[in-house]
Write a protein that holds these residues in place. Structure first.
Motif, PDB file in Angstrom:
ATOM      1  N   ARG A  66       5.418   4.692 -47.088  1.00  0.00           N
ATOM      2  CA  ARG A  66       5.034   3.654 -46.116  1.00  0.00           C
ATOM      3  C   ARG A  66       3.967   4.139 -45.131  1.00  0.00           C
ATOM      4  O   ARG A  66       3.758   3.492 -44.105  1.00  0.00           O
ATOM      5  CB  ARG A  66       6.260   3.245 -45.303  1.00  0.00           C
ATOM      6  CG  ARG A  66       7.348   2.590 -46.111  1.00  0.00           C
ATOM      7  CD  ARG A  66       8.450   2.206 -45.177  1.00  0.00           C
ATOM      8  NE  ARG A  66       9.612   1.699 -45.858  1.00  0.00           N
ATOM      9  CZ  ARG A  66      10.701   1.284 -45.233  1.00  0.00           C
ATOM     10  NH1 ARG A  66      10.757   1.345 -43.917  1.00  0.00           N
ATOM     11  NH2 ARG A  66      11.720   0.841 -45.924  1.00  0.00           N
ATOM     12  N   LEU A  67       3.363   5.252 -45.416  1.00  0.00           N
ATOM     13  CA  LEU A  67       2.313   5.743 -44.501  1.00  0.00           C
ATOM     14  C   LEU A  67       1.252   4.669 -44.335  1.00  0.00           C
ATOM     15  O   LEU A  67       0.806   4.073 -45.317  1.00  0.00           O
ATOM     16  CB  LEU A  67       1.645   7.002 -45.079  1.00  0.00           C
ATOM     17  CG  LEU A  67       2.365   8.327 -44.930  1.00  0.00           C
ATOM     18  CD1 LEU A  67       1.494   9.441 -45.491  1.00  0.00           C
ATOM     19  CD2 LEU A  67       2.707   8.619 -43.486  1.00  0.00           C
ATOM     20  N   ASP A  68       0.850   4.444 -43.100  1.00  0.00           N
ATOM     21  CA  ASP A  68      -0.124   3.367 -42.910  1.00  0.00           C
ATOM     22  C   ASP A  68      -1.513   3.795 -43.396  1.00  0.00           C
ATOM     23  O   ASP A  68      -1.786   4.977 -43.642  1.00  0.00           O
ATOM     24  CB  ASP A  68      -0.133   2.853 -41.465  1.00  0.00           C
ATOM     25  CG  ASP A  68      -0.668   3.871 -40.481  1.00  0.00           C
ATOM     26  OD1 ASP A  68      -1.751   4.409 -40.734  1.00  0.00           O
ATOM     27  OD2 ASP A  68      -0.005   4.120 -39.461  1.00  0.00           O
ATOM     28  N   GLY A  69      -2.370   2.793 -43.544  1.00  0.00           N
ATOM     29  CA  GLY A  69      -3.701   3.019 -44.116  1.00  0.00           C
ATOM     30  C   GLY A  69      -4.540   4.006 -43.331  1.00  0.00           C
ATOM     31  O   GLY A  69      -5.290   4.782 -43.907  1.00  0.00           O
ATOM     32  N   ARG A  70      -4.365   4.000 -42.002  1.00  0.00           N
ATOM     33  CA  ARG A  70      -5.158   4.894 -41.155  1.00  0.00           C
ATOM     34  C   ARG A  70      -4.822   6.361 -41.465  1.00  0.00           C
ATOM     35  O   ARG A  70      -5.715   7.196 -41.650  1.00  0.00           O
ATOM     36  CB  ARG A  70      -4.851   4.601 -39.682  1.00  0.00           C
ATOM     37  CG  ARG A  70      -5.704   5.367 -38.695  1.00  0.00           C
ATOM     38  CD  ARG A  70      -5.191   5.158 -37.281  1.00  0.00           C
ATOM     39  NE  ARG A  70      -3.891   5.799 -37.071  1.00  0.00           N
ATOM     40  CZ  ARG A  70      -3.731   7.027 -36.596  1.00  0.00           C
ATOM     41  NH1 ARG A  70      -4.780   7.760 -36.286  1.00  0.00           N
ATOM     42  NH2 ARG A  70      -2.528   7.540 -36.429  1.00  0.00           N
ATOM     43  N   ILE A  71      -3.519   6.646 -41.560  1.00  0.00           N
ATOM     44  CA  ILE A  71      -3.095   8.022 -41.862  1.00  0.00           C
ATOM     45  C   ILE A  71      -3.554   8.419 -43.267  1.00  0.00           C
ATOM     46  O   ILE A  71      -4.097   9.504 -43.472  1.00  0.00           O
ATOM     47  CB  ILE A  71      -1.552   8.149 -41.776  1.00  0.00           C
ATOM     48  CG1 ILE A  71      -1.047   7.775 -40.374  1.00  0.00           C
ATOM     49  CG2 ILE A  71      -1.086   9.535 -42.197  1.00  0.00           C
ATOM     50  CD1 ILE A  71      -1.269   8.795 -39.315  1.00  0.00           C
ATOM     51  N   GLN A  72      -3.341   7.504 -44.208  1.00  0.00           N
ATOM     52  CA  GLN A  72      -3.719   7.788 -45.589  1.00  0.00           C
ATOM     53  C   GLN A  72      -5.207   8.079 -45.698  1.00  0.00           C
ATOM     54  O   GLN A  72      -5.618   9.024 -46.365  1.00  0.00           O
ATOM     55  CB  GLN A  72      -3.339   6.592 -46.468  1.00  0.00           C
ATOM     56  CG  GLN A  72      -3.620   6.784 -47.942  1.00  0.00           C
ATOM     57  CD  GLN A  72      -2.923   8.012 -48.507  1.00  0.00           C
ATOM     58  OE1 GLN A  72      -1.701   8.081 -48.529  1.00  0.00           O
ATOM     59  NE2 GLN A  72      -3.705   8.995 -48.938  1.00  0.00           N
ATOM     60  N   ARG A  79      -7.182   9.170 -43.311  1.00  0.00           N
ATOM     61  CA  ARG A  79      -7.516  10.451 -42.674  1.00  0.00           C
ATOM     62  C   ARG A  79      -7.094  11.636 -43.542  1.00  0.00           C
ATOM     63  O   ARG A  79      -7.773  12.666 -43.580  1.00  0.00           O
ATOM     64  CB  ARG A  79      -6.873  10.539 -41.288  1.00  0.00           C
ATOM     65  CG  ARG A  79      -7.627   9.694 -40.268  1.00  0.00           C
ATOM     66  CD  ARG A  79      -7.105   9.869 -38.881  1.00  0.00           C
ATOM     67  NE  ARG A  79      -7.252  11.214 -38.365  1.00  0.00           N
ATOM     68  CZ  ARG A  79      -6.804  11.610 -37.179  1.00  0.00           C
ATOM     69  NH1 ARG A  79      -6.196  10.762 -36.387  1.00  0.00           N
ATOM     70  NH2 ARG A  79      -6.968  12.854 -36.769  1.00  0.00           N
ATOM     71  N   LEU A  80      -5.986  11.478 -44.253  1.00  0.00           N
ATOM     72  CA  LEU A  80      -5.557  12.566 -45.162  1.00  0.00           C
ATOM     73  C   LEU A  80      -6.562  12.742 -46.295  1.00  0.00           C
ATOM     74  O   LEU A  80      -6.906  13.863 -46.673  1.00  0.00           O
ATOM     75  CB  LEU A  80      -4.171  12.261 -45.728  1.00  0.00           C
ATOM     76  CG  LEU A  80      -2.998  12.479 -44.776  1.00  0.00           C
ATOM     77  CD1 LEU A  80      -1.706  11.910 -45.365  1.00  0.00           C
ATOM     78  CD2 LEU A  80      -2.816  13.963 -44.468  1.00  0.00           C
ATOM     79  N   THR A  81      -7.039  11.609 -46.816  1.00  0.00           N
ATOM     80  CA  THR A  81      -8.019  11.682 -47.901  1.00  0.00           C
ATOM     81  C   THR A  81      -9.306  12.350 -47.401  1.00  0.00           C
ATOM     82  O   THR A  81      -9.875  13.210 -48.082  1.00  0.00           O
ATOM     83  CB  THR A  81      -8.338  10.261 -48.434  1.00  0.00           C
ATOM     84  OG1 THR A  81      -7.102   9.634 -48.778  1.00  0.00           O
ATOM     85  CG2 THR A  81      -9.238  10.307 -49.639  1.00  0.00           C
ATOM     86  N   ALA A 127      -9.506  14.436 -44.974  1.00  0.00           N
ATOM     87  CA  ALA A 127      -9.217  15.854 -44.722  1.00  0.00           C
ATOM     88  C   ALA A 127      -9.347  16.661 -46.001  1.00  0.00           C
ATOM     89  O   ALA A 127      -9.949  17.735 -46.014  1.00  0.00           O
ATOM     90  CB  ALA A 127      -7.812  15.995 -44.143  1.00  0.00           C
TER      91      ALA A 127
END
Lengths: 204, 117
Positions: free
Chosen positions: B22-28, B30-32, B34
């Motif tokens: 359920r990670l939100d799009g913003r976190i996802q 930023r991980l990509t 990174a």
């Protein structure tokens, strides 16, 4: 990795050393990309539970990725996972220590509520249409309770539990990632499990 | 894990997986970013270690220093004596004192001119 081994087998014709080196670099780069994509979410969750802050967690994950690529890309790909988590747990510990020191120094300042509040994102907050509302609420509560209990664990127990149970590392890999003995991993894991079970036995 | 996970372990893992999904799009996003940033870094040529360039730089600095010292204090080269006669003239106790008798300079210039003519 299997795909890359197969790909390497296709090139039976002799190639120049430079070309082979470039080909090797490309394969390593692709393997690294797959590896990082496979660990990024779990790594974020582990960092988030340890640091209780999304931005710090993202920074820790990015630092760990950078360090792995910079220093250990040439190692065998089987070693990447424990190495990556070793770097990440060290980074989380550094940030926790720094925060403790900063907390002591800044303790006299008034707390500014809502400083780190994120902008409201209606899409992210929207309920999923898949599960029925009652079931979803039940899962939400269970997740909330579990994550709260995990956040309250001592750091080493938290790491042992997340690396073993969530990330799926074995005892030896977890010991490598945590920089301690296998006996310590077993002890931390057992205590974490007992603590969580005592607190959440009824909830999850 | 060596032992079969208990029901509690399975359930807690499933919940963590669900939470992760359920990670939100913003976190996802930023991980990509990174992990792409980490990979981009590996494409850049590695910087030479500090000792690679410090040795030539030190040698160049030493050469510059030597030139500066040499230009600032040029070696004193003494003019060789033109002849044995000059040497004798200078060491002769009875020779006229050219330095102290400044008032006779005009006389010596006139005498030199007469000899040349």
């Amino acid at each position: 990795m299997t795909a890359f081994v197969t790909l390497a087998g296709v090139y039976n014709t002799p190639v120049l050393t430079g070309e082979r080196s470039r080909e090797q670099d490309l394969m390593t780069s692709r393997a690294l990309e797959q590896f990082l994509a496979s660990v990024e979410k779990r790594a974020f969750k582990i960092a988030q539970l340890g640091l209780r802050n999304d931005d710090d967690a993202l920074d820790a994950v990015q630092d760990a990725m950078m360090k792995l690529v910079q220093s250990y890309a040439s190692r065998a790909s089987e070693e990447w996972r424990p190495l990556f988590y070793r770097i990440l747990t060290n980074r989380i510990r550094d940030l926790q220590r720094r925060r403790t020191v900063r907390g002591r120094v800044m303790a006299w300042l008034p707390i500014r509520e809502g400083e780190d509040d994120e902008e409201f994102d209606p899409i992210a907050q929207a309920p999923s249409p898949e599960a029925n509302p009652a079931r979803r609420l039940e899962i939400d509560e269970a997740i909330g309770a579990l994550e709260a209990a995990l956040r309250d664990l001592p750091p080493r127990q938290q790491q042992a539990f997340l690396l073993r149970n969530f990330e799926g590392l074995d005892v030896s890999e977890t010991a490598g990632a945590m920089g301690c003995s296998e006996g310590s991993v077993k002890t931390h894991y057992f205590r974490a499990l007992e603590s969580l079970r005592a607190r959440l036995g009824e909830v999850i | 894990m060596s032992q079969e996970p208990t029901e509690f372990e399975k359930r807690s893992r499933a919940l963590l997986e669900e939470s992760n999904g359920r990670l939100d799009g913003r976190i996802q996003s930023r991980l990509t970013r990174a992990h792409h940033a980490a990979l981009d870094q590996s494409q850049k040529p590695a910087r030479a270690p500090w000792w690679r360039w410090s040795v030539p730089a030190g040698a160049a600095a030493a050469a510059v220093l030597a030139v500066v010292i040499w230009v600032g204090h040029p070696p004193v080269v003494e003019a060789p004596l033109k002849s044995v006669d000059d040497f004798e003239l200078l060491t002769d106790a009875d020779a006229p004192d050219f330095v102290d008798d400044g008032e006779d300079v005009e006389f010596y210039e006139w005498a030199a001119g007469e000899m040349e003519s």
